[in-house]
Write a protein that holds these residues in place. Structure first.
Motif, short mmCIF file in Angstrom:
data_model
loop_
_atom_site.label_atom_id
_atom_site.label_comp_id
_atom_site.label_asym_id
_atom_site.label_seq_id
_atom_site.Cartn_x
_atom_site.Cartn_y
_atom_site.Cartn_z
N LEU A 160 0.85 -1.19 0.00
CA LEU A 160 0.00 0.00 0.00
C LEU A 160 0.89 1.24 0.00
O LEU A 160 1.64 1.47 0.94
N ALA A 207 -7.75 -7.41 5.30
CA ALA A 207 -6.46 -8.07 5.50
C ALA A 207 -6.44 -8.88 6.80
O ALA A 207 -7.08 -8.52 7.79
N VAL A 243 -1.24 -6.83 4.25
CA VAL A 243 -1.08 -5.51 3.67
C VAL A 243 0.15 -4.86 4.31
O VAL A 243 0.25 -4.79 5.55
#
Length: 366
Positions: free
Chosen positions: A39, A61, A105
């Motif tokens: 991300l 996630a 993530v």
């Protein structure tokens, strides 16, 4: 794609439940390889303003990791009910976490996690690992003009810390503004795109530098935002055919709108007001001639002897013919320079003299 700030996790009903645990292939029953989502965020966008797909990925996630415990996004993620672990696993450790079908993530730091991504690329290239699905997900991204914020920040630091820049004044920088403007014109006439980009940056630096100095004025301070706000308001007001009810289908009609609104703003008593007298002589003569012609005045040339009056007549003649006398003289001077170099037996180079340049519309002055 827009940005959304989520501040209450209990209102996020449409997101999949986090922590799904192990998942298997629907046909073979073998564990799924899992998923790694890198991300990324832009520091030029306010923290917490993330895209909707980013919020969905974060809530779905199994684990959310971030190597930087001071990452500006973390307070907003935790406010949204997302548990973020401060961890910097190696590529192999991260693959192991995902081996049972989990989704991880990774909230990237400002550098973008190059060590981690390089490690994942090496593992994938080795053929010895069952790699999870890899996804790069921009959670926030720069809008056009965002890099101008970097310039403002850099200038602010230079003004504060550089022994030379911290002592500069508007008066001391004035000569550089003139030099940079001429270098920009030269890049335009040479047709050098790389040089043009660089010179535009140098001119922009002059604007930002002067605005930064102006912030420190004890009596009448203003900032780069005030400068931008002033020119935005001026452009909108002088383009009623774009932002208002007026219509214009030709450049001449646009110029008419510009001159009319400018006259209303300035309330000038003479067409000569607002013309900078310190500009080069040919340009000054052409500007005066343009104002006279636009106003429909019949002004005879002053009577006098000498080269100055001859040049004045030539400049007015050039302006009437749509030729910029300054550019025309520079073109002729370059041809003369090439003739001198030829007489000296010196190579002329790759930049021939540009053709005469038509005078630009008289619509961009103060």
């Amino acid at each position: 794609m827009g940005y959304v700030r989520i501040v209450n996790a209990t209102s996020f009903d449409s997101a999949p439940d986090a922590g799904q645990g192990k998942t298997t292939h629907p046909e073979t029953g073998t564990p799924a390889p899992g998923r790694i989502v890198l991300l990324t965020t832009s520091h030029r966008v306010a923290p917490g303003l993330l895209s909707w797909p980013a919020w969905q990925a974060l809530h779905a996630a199994d684990r959310v990791l971030c190597a930087d415990g001071a990452h500006p996004q973390l307070p907003y993620l935790r406010e949204a009910g997302i548990s973020v672990e401060e961890a910097a696993p190696t590529a192999e450790e991260l693959v192991d976490v995902c081996a049972d079908g989990r989704t991880v993530v990774v909230v990237a730091t400002g550098e973008g996690e190059p060590e981690l991504t390089d490690g994942l690329a090496r593992l994938a290239g080795s053929g010895r690992f069952r790699m999870p699905e890899l996804e790069l997900l921009p959670a926030s991204y720069d809008l056009p003009g965002a890099r101008l914020l970097d310039l403002v920040q850099v200038m602010d630091r230079i003004r504060a810390e550089c022994p030379w820049s911290s002592r500069q004044t508007h008066q001391g920088l004035a000569k550089y503004g003139i030099e940079e403007a001429y270098e920009l014109v030269e890049a335009i006439e040479d047709g050098d795109r790389d040089e043009l980009r660089e010179e535009l940056g140098d001119v922009l630096l002059q604007v930002v530098f002067h605005a930064r100095i102006a912030e420190e004025d004890p009596d009448a301070p203003f900032s780069i935002d005030d400068v931008a706000a002033t020119i935005v308001a001026k452009l909108i007001h002088r383009h009623p055919h774009v932002f208002g009810e007026e219509t214009a289908s030709t450049p001449e009609e646009v110029k008419e709108h510009w001159l009319r609104t400018k006259a209303q703003e300035k309330q000038r008593t003479s067409v000569t007001e607002g013309i900078p007298l310190h500009q080069p002589g040919l340009a000054l003569a052409a500007k005066l001639a343009s104002r006279v012609r636009t106003a429909g005045l019949d002004v005879p040339l002053p009577v006098g002897e000498g080269i100055g009056y001859e040049l004045l007549a030539l400049a007015i003649r050039a302006e009437a013919a749509g030729v910029d006398p300054e550019a025309a003289l520079r073109s002729a001077a370059r041809a003369y320079r090439d003739a001198v170099r030829a007489a000296e037996g010196v190579a002329l180079g790759d930049n021939p003299a540009p053709p005469d340049t038509p005078a630009p519309p008289d619509t961009v002055e103060e």
